[in-house]
Scaffold this motif. Sequence first.
Motif, PDB file in Angstrom:
ATOM      1  N   ALA A   1      -3.970  -4.417   2.779  1.00 41.74           N
ATOM      2  CA  ALA A   1      -4.588  -5.242   3.828  1.00 41.74           C
ATOM      3  C   ALA A   1      -4.150  -6.704   3.698  1.00 41.74           C
ATOM      4  CB  ALA A   1      -6.109  -5.137   3.760  1.00 41.74           C
ATOM      5  N   ARG A   2      -4.132  -7.236   2.474  1.00 43.01           N
ATOM      6  CA  ARG A   2      -3.702  -8.622   2.275  1.00 43.01           C
ATOM      7  C   ARG A   2      -2.224  -8.795   2.609  1.00 43.01           C
ATOM      8  NH1 ARG A   2      -6.197  -9.844  -3.601  1.00 43.01           N
ATOM      9  NH2 ARG A   2      -8.379  -9.540  -3.061  1.00 43.01           N
ATOM     10  N   LEU A   3      -1.407  -7.842   2.176  1.00 44.74           N
ATOM     11  CA  LEU A   3       0.020  -7.920   2.457  1.00 44.74           C
ATOM     12  C   LEU A   3       0.267  -7.825   3.964  1.00 44.74           C
ATOM     13  CD1 LEU A   3       2.879  -8.182   1.361  1.00 44.74           C
ATOM     14  CD2 LEU A   3       2.934  -5.698   1.117  1.00 44.74           C
ATOM     15  N   ARG A   4      -0.475  -6.956   4.623  1.00 41.66           N
ATOM     16  CA  ARG A   4      -0.326  -6.824   6.075  1.00 41.66           C
ATOM     17  C   ARG A   4      -0.702  -8.136   6.766  1.00 41.66           C
ATOM     18  NH1 ARG A   4      -3.285  -2.758   6.583  1.00 41.66           N
ATOM     19  NH2 ARG A   4      -1.677  -1.219   6.226  1.00 41.66           N
ATOM     20  N   ALA A   5      -1.797  -8.753   6.316  1.00 44.39           N
ATOM     21  CA  ALA A   5      -2.221 -10.034   6.901  1.00 44.39           C
ATOM     22  C   ALA A   5      -1.153 -11.109   6.669  1.00 44.39           C
ATOM     23  CB  ALA A   5      -3.558 -10.464   6.321  1.00 44.39           C
ATOM     24  N   PHE A   6      -0.590 -11.142   5.458  1.00 40.70           N
ATOM     25  CA  PHE A   6       0.469 -12.103   5.145  1.00 40.70           C
ATOM     26  C   PHE A   6       1.682 -11.879   6.046  1.00 40.70           C
ATOM     27  CE2 PHE A   6       4.464 -12.853   2.832  1.00 40.70           C
ATOM     28  CZ  PHE A   6       4.368 -14.211   2.606  1.00 40.70           C
TER      29      PHE A   6
ATOM     30  N   ALA B   1       2.973 -12.784  -3.994  1.00 38.58           N
ATOM     31  CA  ALA B   1       2.773 -11.340  -4.112  1.00 38.58           C
ATOM     32  C   ALA B   1       1.666 -11.018  -5.108  1.00 38.58           C
ATOM     33  CB  ALA B   1       4.075 -10.662  -4.521  1.00 38.58           C
ATOM     34  N   ARG B   2       1.415 -11.920  -6.065  1.00 38.56           N
ATOM     35  CA  ARG B   2       0.319 -11.697  -7.023  1.00 38.56           C
ATOM     36  C   ARG B   2      -1.027 -11.613  -6.323  1.00 38.56           C
ATOM     37  NH1 ARG B   2       0.995 -16.122 -11.614  1.00 38.56           N
ATOM     38  NH2 ARG B   2       3.199 -16.484 -11.267  1.00 38.56           N
ATOM     39  N   PHE B   3      -1.140 -12.329  -5.213  1.00 34.70           N
ATOM     40  CA  PHE B   3      -2.395 -12.332  -4.461  1.00 34.70           C
ATOM     41  C   PHE B   3      -2.395 -11.292  -3.348  1.00 34.70           C
ATOM     42  CE2 PHE B   3      -1.584 -16.652  -6.019  1.00 34.70           C
ATOM     43  CZ  PHE B   3      -2.677 -16.787  -6.862  1.00 34.70           C
ATOM     44  N   LEU B   4      -1.248 -10.698  -3.126  1.00 39.33           N
ATOM     45  CA  LEU B   4      -1.127  -9.715  -2.049  1.00 39.33           C
ATOM     46  C   LEU B   4      -1.128  -8.310  -2.641  1.00 39.33           C
ATOM     47  CD1 LEU B   4       1.712 -11.565  -0.088  1.00 39.33           C
ATOM     48  CD2 LEU B   4      -0.753 -11.692   0.306  1.00 39.33           C
ATOM     49  N   THR B   5      -2.139  -8.050  -3.459  1.00 40.50           N
ATOM     50  CA  THR B   5      -2.176  -6.803  -4.216  1.00 40.50           C
ATOM     51  C   THR B   5      -2.731  -5.626  -3.429  1.00 40.50           C
ATOM     52  OG1 THR B   5      -4.289  -7.529  -5.118  1.00 40.50           O
ATOM     53  CG2 THR B   5      -2.326  -7.952  -6.450  1.00 40.50           C
TER      54      THR B   5
END
Length: 198
Positions: free
Chosen positions: A175-180, A168-172
Amino acid sequence: MSYDLLLALTLFAFVSSITPGPNNLMLMASGANFGFRRTLPHMLGVVIGFTLMIVLVGVGLVQVFDIYPISHQILKVVSVIYLLWLAWKIANAAPLEGDVQSEGKPITFIQAALFQWVNPKAWTMALTAISAYTPDQTLYYVSLVALVFGIVNLPSVSVWTVLGEQMARFLTSAARLRAFNWAMAGLLILSLYPVVLG
């Protein structure tokens, strides 16, 4: 149960609990989206639900498949549909804005416990554990197998939740969280491969 058989059971419980599967992928996604504390009921639902599943399968529920073979096919179809629905929910879990961990709802204890009954990997693990590691299917041996899984399962699933929480530290960004989440949903769908072909 002999020491060698108990050791083999513990190793099987660890390997089957720690490797990727629907539970662990969903826990990693939940850890990333909601954090460890909010995912704790989900983790406990997996552990307690699966432990109870082993007991019920061991004391005779598996005989239903022998008596009514169509019930196994129905379970497969229901499992695939439910896992596809869960993949869709995971793929669309990313909030569009705001604090990631304050929005949405993680899977509850009851939902996670009930999920074990449509989880193909859980069925495979339970059936293998009962058939391979119970010298006879008495309540004592079935309970012992369930206890070993319960003890081994909690730290194993916790690893996946912590991994998701650390990611989650990298999914800030949304867009990143959606991709994850889309990647986790895709992996969950891939986990159906043995079920569909089996």
